[in-house]
Motif scaffolding. Structure first.
Motif, PDB file in Angstrom:
ATOM      1  N   GLU A 152      24.660   8.600  -9.296  1.00  0.00           N
ATOM      2  CA  GLU A 152      25.339   9.742  -8.688  1.00  0.00           C
ATOM      3  C   GLU A 152      25.194  10.990  -9.558  1.00  0.00           C
ATOM      4  N   ILE A 153      25.237  10.803 -10.870  1.00  0.00           N
ATOM      5  CA  ILE A 153      25.060  11.937 -11.781  1.00  0.00           C
ATOM      6  C   ILE A 153      23.660  12.517 -11.623  1.00  0.00           C
ATOM      7  N   MET A 154      22.674  11.649 -11.481  1.00  0.00           N
ATOM      8  CA  MET A 154      21.300  12.108 -11.297  1.00  0.00           C
ATOM      9  C   MET A 154      21.175  12.951 -10.029  1.00  0.00           C
ATOM     10  N   LEU A 155      21.804  12.493  -8.946  1.00  0.00           N
ATOM     11  CA  LEU A 155      21.768  13.264  -7.705  1.00  0.00           C
ATOM     12  C   LEU A 155      22.459  14.615  -7.870  1.00  0.00           C
ATOM     13  N   SER A 156      23.546  14.638  -8.648  1.00  0.00           N
ATOM     14  CA  SER A 156      24.277  15.893  -8.864  1.00  0.00           C
ATOM     15  C   SER A 156      23.448  16.903  -9.635  1.00  0.00           C
ATOM     16  N   GLU A 157      22.462  16.422 -10.379  1.00  0.00           N
ATOM     17  CA  GLU A 157      21.585  17.320 -11.135  1.00  0.00           C
ATOM     18  C   GLU A 157      20.408  17.809 -10.308  1.00  0.00           C
ATOM     19  N   GLY A 158      20.385  17.428  -9.020  1.00  0.00           N
ATOM     20  CA  GLY A 158      19.360  17.939  -8.119  1.00  0.00           C
ATOM     21  C   GLY A 158      18.040  17.190  -8.172  1.00  0.00           C
ATOM     22  N   LEU A 159      18.024  16.028  -8.811  1.00  0.00           N
ATOM     23  CA  LEU A 159      16.779  15.257  -8.887  1.00  0.00           C
ATOM     24  C   LEU A 159      16.589  14.424  -7.627  1.00  0.00           C
ATOM     25  N   LYS A 160      15.350  14.325  -7.184  1.00  0.00           N
ATOM     26  CA  LYS A 160      15.011  13.459  -6.054  1.00  0.00           C
ATOM     27  C   LYS A 160      14.581  12.105  -6.607  1.00  0.00           C
ATOM     28  N   PRO A 161      15.274  11.039  -6.237  1.00  0.00           N
ATOM     29  CA  PRO A 161      14.943   9.720  -6.787  1.00  0.00           C
ATOM     30  C   PRO A 161      13.521   9.296  -6.444  1.00  0.00           C
ATOM     31  N   THR A 162      12.873   8.665  -7.411  1.00  0.00           N
ATOM     32  CA  THR A 162      11.530   8.137  -7.206  1.00  0.00           C
ATOM     33  C   THR A 162      11.599   6.644  -6.903  1.00  0.00           C
ATOM     34  N   GLY A 482      41.699  -0.128 -26.565  1.00  0.00           N
ATOM     35  CA  GLY A 482      41.371   1.072 -25.819  1.00  0.00           C
ATOM     36  C   GLY A 482      41.255   2.357 -26.588  1.00  0.00           C
ATOM     37  N   GLU A 483      41.678   2.417 -27.845  1.00  0.00           N
ATOM     38  CA  GLU A 483      41.680   3.676 -28.576  1.00  0.00           C
ATOM     39  C   GLU A 483      40.494   3.833 -29.503  1.00  0.00           C
ATOM     40  N   ASP A 484      39.630   2.813 -29.583  1.00  0.00           N
ATOM     41  CA  ASP A 484      38.525   2.888 -30.539  1.00  0.00           C
ATOM     42  C   ASP A 484      37.226   3.311 -29.901  1.00  0.00           C
ATOM     43  N   GLY A 485      37.272   3.719 -28.625  1.00  0.00           N
ATOM     44  CA  GLY A 485      36.060   4.202 -27.986  1.00  0.00           C
ATOM     45  C   GLY A 485      35.093   3.123 -27.608  1.00  0.00           C
ATOM     46  N   GLN A 486      35.520   1.862 -27.560  1.00  0.00           N
ATOM     47  CA  GLN A 486      34.595   0.776 -27.265  1.00  0.00           C
ATOM     48  C   GLN A 486      34.451   0.530 -25.764  1.00  0.00           C
ATOM     49  N   ASN A 487      35.241   1.217 -24.943  1.00  0.00           N
ATOM     50  CA  ASN A 487      35.203   1.001 -23.505  1.00  0.00           C
ATOM     51  C   ASN A 487      34.037   1.768 -22.907  1.00  0.00           C
ATOM     52  N   THR A 488      33.069   1.031 -22.385  1.00  0.00           N
ATOM     53  CA  THR A 488      31.871   1.667 -21.853  1.00  0.00           C
ATOM     54  C   THR A 488      32.194   2.526 -20.638  1.00  0.00           C
ATOM     55  N   GLY A 489      33.226   2.113 -19.881  1.00  0.00           N
ATOM     56  CA  GLY A 489      33.608   2.909 -18.719  1.00  0.00           C
ATOM     57  C   GLY A 489      34.023   4.309 -19.118  1.00  0.00           C
ATOM     58  N   ARG A 490      34.719   4.441 -20.254  1.00  0.00           N
ATOM     59  CA  ARG A 490      35.112   5.764 -20.741  1.00  0.00           C
ATOM     60  C   ARG A 490      33.892   6.532 -21.231  1.00  0.00           C
ATOM     61  N   VAL A 491      32.974   5.796 -21.847  1.00  0.00           N
ATOM     62  CA  VAL A 491      31.797   6.457 -22.394  1.00  0.00           C
ATOM     63  C   VAL A 491      30.999   7.129 -21.291  1.00  0.00           C
ATOM     64  N   ILE A 492      30.808   6.393 -20.181  1.00  0.00           N
ATOM     65  CA  ILE A 492      29.953   6.955 -19.140  1.00  0.00           C
ATOM     66  C   ILE A 492      30.649   8.091 -18.411  1.00  0.00           C
ATOM     67  N   ALA A 493      32.004   8.138 -18.473  1.00  0.00           N
ATOM     68  CA  ALA A 493      32.738   9.217 -17.839  1.00  0.00           C
ATOM     69  C   ALA A 493      32.394  10.562 -18.463  1.00  0.00           C
ATOM     70  N   CYS A 494      31.994  10.555 -19.726  1.00  0.00           N
ATOM     71  CA  CYS A 494      31.678  11.807 -20.406  1.00  0.00           C
ATOM     72  C   CYS A 494      30.353  12.386 -19.929  1.00  0.00           C
ATOM     73  N   LEU A 495      29.632  11.661 -19.078  1.00  0.00           N
ATOM     74  CA  LEU A 495      28.370  12.173 -18.545  1.00  0.00           C
ATOM     75  C   LEU A 495      28.590  13.166 -17.420  1.00  0.00           C
ATOM     76  N   CYS A 496      29.825  13.215 -16.878  1.00  0.00           N
ATOM     77  CA  CYS A 496      30.118  14.138 -15.789  1.00  0.00           C
ATOM     78  C   CYS A 496      29.911  15.580 -16.249  1.00  0.00           C
ATOM     79  N   PRO A 497      29.387  16.420 -15.404  1.00  0.00           N
ATOM     80  CA  PRO A 497      29.226  17.832 -15.783  1.00  0.00           C
ATOM     81  C   PRO A 497      30.591  18.435 -16.113  1.00  0.00           C
ATOM     82  N   PRO A 498      30.647  19.280 -17.139  1.00  0.00           N
ATOM     83  CA  PRO A 498      31.930  19.899 -17.520  1.00  0.00           C
ATOM     84  C   PRO A 498      32.447  20.807 -16.416  1.00  0.00           C
ATOM     85  N   LEU A 499      33.785  20.848 -16.280  1.00  0.00           N
ATOM     86  CA  LEU A 499      34.397  21.683 -15.242  1.00  0.00           C
ATOM     87  C   LEU A 499      34.382  23.158 -15.638  1.00  0.00           C
TER      88      LEU A 499
END
Length: 499
Positions: A152-162, A482-499
């Motif tokens: 979904e992030i890739m699509l938001s960046e305007g890339l056409k999937p290959t 949860g506070e040591d940054g080991q949660n991959t779900g949180r990590v990938i959330a930071c890929l969202c474009p900044p507001l």
């Protein structure tokens, strides 16, 4: 509670090791107080030609080492900066190398952090190739939700999937058993212009199906390929044959070989050969294994080193040790150089048979040939010594690996813990458990089950129960950390474009 290694002369890894589960004590308090002479596979030998020695320019090893160290330092620096928001003009090469390194090693958390850092750079331009690599990595790590979000992030960046991007996404779903989403992704490909699924896409799907024993889906895939007029490749047929072979579906395996030959465009190769003899050899059907070896020889398929490793393991598993040694002799006469896998197989077989002296001889021979033992080698040795009651040799193995650069893993430590546990030496068992941390090996369920079994065998039921309670409490603590940054779900959330 403080733990100390009890015999530093025998095990000098560490004297103050923090436990993996630091929130509670894992070790109970009362623990520290207590047939034919001519084998069928002989074929005509081919001449071996020696390669001329190059006299051209030679690389300076010191310069190579210096370059490697600089690159590694740059990668470490980038990974440290990936947690910060202020770095937007970093050196492109260092950022990209750090990302590639994390992807190659399947370190999903580090890779996603580095990718998030990459997207913050002013010189960043989105590329489908980068997303393809990340999606394939997430598939190997079995993180389909993260893969979907990344798409979904890739699509938001305007890339056409290959085609490659869609195939990687389908693979990410398939490798986690999400076949509905995998097939839906392939259907989406059909509706996109210039992005139709190809033979590689369907081969990936078939591979995922065989891993989960979803053989009912293979016919559906083949029918879809036929409708789209996509012909199976040799790799496709080998994937199907290998899957049926591992599942011991021999009739389907042989039928697939027939289809492969009758297609006229694909011929069996050494991978097909290895799948066949591996399937029959693992199931103990030695006669059929030898029959098919001869059949492939007649078809002109030549064996490789993996073929002989399979033969050695199959004969050893069947207790046909003379045949196993005949394969070793054949390899030597035909200039096939044994690998670490070859020797590990022989050592394991001889160890299980109780042939300690012969096993030791092959271990010495392996080292004399310059082959470096690995964790699998030492696991086989420890298991054999433990079974034979030679605990002094287990001590010797620990001294050998003590100051070596061998990468030890959790199965090795589990093996040693099991050896001391069965011998009733609980103090040494605890020492090895504590030493795991120094080698950065995480204990698993087998580790604790082995230790609890040892406690119960010595009548220490209360200690075993306490260990189980501590293990459960420690796991719960890590799950809510949860506070040591080991949660991959949180990590990938930071890929969202900044507001």
């Amino acid at each position: 509670m403080e733990h100390h290694l009890l015999d530093p002369t025998n095990l000098r890894w560490s004297s103050s090791i923090s436990l993996t589960f630091s929130s509670c004590s894992i070790i109970p308090q009362n623990e520290l107080t207590s047939t034919s002479s001519r084998p069928f596979f002989f074929v005509q030998s081919s001449k071996r030609y020696s390669k001329p020695v190059s006299t051209g320019l030679q690389k300076n090893p010191k310069k190579d080492l210096s370059r490697i160290l600089r690159t590694e330092a740059a990668i470490r620096g980038i990974e440290k900066k990936s947690n910060s928001r202020k770095y937007k003009q970093l050196w492109p090469k260092a950022v990209l190398e750090a990302l590639d390194e994390a992807i190659k090693e399947n370190r999903s958390e580090a890779a996603l952090k580095n990718f998030a850092l990459l997207r913050k750079q002013q010189w960043y331009k989105p590329r489908c190739q980068t997303y393809t690599k990340l999606l394939m990595m997430l598939g190997k790590c079995r993180q389909p939700e993260e893969a979907s979000f990344l798409f979904e992030i890739m699509l938001s960046e305007g890339l056409k999937p290959t085609v490659d991007v869609y195939t990687a996404l389908a693979s990410a779903y398939g490798q986690s058993g999400f076949f509905d989403k995998a097939f839906s992704t392939v259907d989406d490909m059909k509706s996109v212009i210039d992005c139709k699924p190809d033979v590689y896409t369907y081969t990936i799907l078939i591979s995922c199906c065989t891993k989960f024993r979803r053989f009912d889906l293979i016919e559906r895939i083949l029918a879809d390929m036929s409708y789209l007029r996509i012909e199976c490749s040799t790799v496709t047929y080998n994937t199907i044959i290998g899957g049926y072979g591992k599942a011991e579906m021999f009739e389907h395996m042989e039928n697939s070989l027939t289809n492969m030959i009758e297609s006229g465009s694909c011929l069996p190769d050494v991978f097909t050969l290895n799948s066949f003899i591996g399937a029959y050899g693992n199931s103990g059907q030695i006669e059929k294994m030898e029959k098919w070896y001869e059949e492939f020889q007649l078809m002109g398929t030549k064996p490789d080193i993996k073929t002989f490793n399979i033969l050695i393991r199959s004969y050893g598993k069947a207790g046909m040790y003379k045949r196993m040694m005949s394969v070793m002799d054949f390899m030597k006469k035909r200039f096939f150089t044994p690998t670490i896998i070859t020797y590990n197989t022989v050592i394991e077989v001889l160890g299980k048979a109780g042939e300690i002296e012969k096993m030791d001889n092959y271990f010495k021979k392996m080292k004399h040939l310059g082959l470096k033992p690995n964790s699998i080698t030492y696991c086989s040795l420890v298991s054999a010594y433990s079974k034979a009651g030679c605990m002094e040799k287990v001590d010797s193995i620990l001294r050998q690996v003590e100051n070596s650069d061998i990468i030890l893993d959790t199965p090795f430590f589990n093996c040693v813990i099991g050896a001391y546990g069965q011998a009733g030496d609980l103090e040494r068992m605890v020492e090895v458990f504590l030493a795991m941390q120094d080698r950065k090996c995480e204990p698993d369920s087998i580790t604790f089950a082995t230790m609890m079994q040892a406690y119960n065998a010595q009548g220490m039921t209360e200690a075993a129960q306490q260990l189980e309670r501590n293990m459960i409490a420690a796991k719960d603590n890590l799950a809510h950390k949860g506070e040591d940054g080991q949660n991959t779900g949180r990590v990938i959330a930071c890929l969202c474009p900044p507001l």
